[in-house]
Motif scaffolding. Structure first.
Motif, PDB file in Angstrom:
ATOM      1  N   TYR A   1       0.856  -1.181   0.000  1.00 41.79           N
ATOM      2  CA  TYR A   1       0.000   0.000   0.000  1.00 41.79           C
ATOM      3  C   TYR A   1       0.892   1.232   0.000  1.00 41.79           C
ATOM      4  N   VAL A   2       0.689   2.065  -0.981  1.00 40.59           N
ATOM      5  CA  VAL A   2       1.468   3.301  -1.072  1.00 40.59           C
ATOM      6  C   VAL A   2       0.689   4.363  -0.308  1.00 40.59           C
ATOM      7  N   SER A   3       1.267   4.782   0.791  1.00 47.28           N
ATOM      8  CA  SER A   3       0.573   5.715   1.681  1.00 47.28           C
ATOM      9  C   SER A   3       0.512   7.113   1.081  1.00 47.28           C
ATOM     10  N   GLY A   4      -0.593   7.755   1.306  1.00 48.56           N
ATOM     11  CA  GLY A   4      -0.761   9.141   0.887  1.00 48.56           C
ATOM     12  C   GLY A   4      -0.712  10.085   2.074  1.00 48.56           C
ATOM     13  N   GLU A   5      -0.255   9.555   3.212  1.00 47.14           N
ATOM     14  CA  GLU A   5      -0.201  10.362   4.428  1.00 47.14           C
ATOM     15  C   GLU A   5       0.740  11.559   4.233  1.00 47.14           C
ATOM     16  N   GLY A   6       0.290  12.689   4.592  1.00 53.50           N
ATOM     17  CA  GLY A   6       1.105  13.895   4.499  1.00 53.50           C
ATOM     18  C   GLY A   6       1.103  14.536   3.119  1.00 53.50           C
ATOM     19  N   VAL A   7       0.308  14.015   2.222  1.00 56.24           N
ATOM     20  CA  VAL A   7       0.238  14.616   0.889  1.00 56.24           C
ATOM     21  C   VAL A   7      -0.877  15.653   0.907  1.00 56.24           C
ATOM     22  N   ASP A   8      -0.505  16.859   1.212  1.00 56.22           N
ATOM     23  CA  ASP A   8      -1.466  17.959   1.205  1.00 56.22           C
ATOM     24  C   ASP A   8      -0.723  19.260   0.907  1.00 56.22           C
ATOM     25  N   GLY A   9      -1.478  20.302   0.740  1.00 53.48           N
ATOM     26  CA  GLY A   9      -0.897  21.591   0.376  1.00 53.48           C
ATOM     27  C   GLY A   9       0.069  22.126   1.418  1.00 53.48           C
ATOM     28  N   THR A  10      -0.169  21.811   2.687  1.00 52.77           N
ATOM     29  CA  THR A  10       0.684  22.300   3.753  1.00 52.77           C
ATOM     30  C   THR A  10       2.078  21.670   3.662  1.00 52.77           C
ATOM     31  N   THR A  11       2.112  20.362   3.462  1.00 50.63           N
ATOM     32  CA  THR A  11       3.386  19.656   3.393  1.00 50.63           C
ATOM     33  C   THR A  11       4.178  20.079   2.169  1.00 50.63           C
ATOM     34  N   PHE A  12       3.505  20.177   1.035  1.00 52.03           N
ATOM     35  CA  PHE A  12       4.183  20.486  -0.212  1.00 52.03           C
ATOM     36  C   PHE A  12       4.344  21.988  -0.426  1.00 52.03           C
ATOM     37  N   GLY A  13       3.518  22.756   0.249  1.00 44.33           N
ATOM     38  CA  GLY A  13       3.574  24.203   0.059  1.00 44.33           C
ATOM     39  C   GLY A  13       2.892  24.639  -1.236  1.00 44.33           C
ATOM     40  N   HIS A  14       2.260  23.686  -1.882  1.00 48.96           N
ATOM     41  CA  HIS A  14       1.597  24.006  -3.144  1.00 48.96           C
ATOM     42  C   HIS A  14       0.420  23.042  -3.313  1.00 48.96           C
ATOM     43  N   VAL A  15      -0.788  23.559  -3.334  1.00 48.01           N
ATOM     44  CA  VAL A  15      -1.992  22.741  -3.350  1.00 48.01           C
ATOM     45  C   VAL A  15      -2.080  21.885  -4.617  1.00 48.01           C
TER      46      VAL A  15
END
Length: 121
Positions: A28-42
């Motif tokens: 399972y490839v986790s998507g945890e932490g994949v959001d605009g805040t983490t990346f700084g770009h939505v």
């Protein structure tokens, strides 16, 4: 050109494919932490989330394909062995197709055949 197919080698390849398929099915490839805040770009976060979905789907499809191929190789090995056994049974000079003694046919001059008996199908 001659192609030799060895049923045991097919079964060995099937086992390898099945072994490769199991971890993919459970991966399972986790998507945890994949959001605009983490990346700084939505938009980048959304794109990464979509890529992760593709990865999950690819793992499922690869696992399914490898499992199907392994099963097909095993069935092919079984079919080859069954076919070989059928040929051996059909051409066994001591038996006909029904497992009874074969029929002796007369030789070319009408005399009983000498040597191996000829089996009528």
């Amino acid at each position: 050109m001659t192609l030799e197919v060895v049923p045991e080698e097919l079964r060995g390849a099937a086992k390898k494919l099945h072994s490769a398929a199991e971890p993919l099915a459970c991966l399972y490839v986790s998507g945890e932490g994949v959001d605009g805040t983490t990346f700084g770009h939505v938009e980048l976060a959304q794109w990464t989330g979509t890529i992760l979905d593709y990865c999950r789907d690819a793992n499922t499809q690869l696992s399914s394909a490898a499992t199907t191929m392994a099963g097909d190789l095993g069935e092919t090995a079984d079919d080859l062995e069954a076919g070989e056994q059928g040929v051996v049974t059909r051409f066994d000079p001591s038996k006909n197709l029904f497992g009874r003694p074969g029929l002796e046919l007369p030789g070319p001059s009408g005399a009983p055949a000498t040597g191996p008996r000829v089996v009528a199908p």
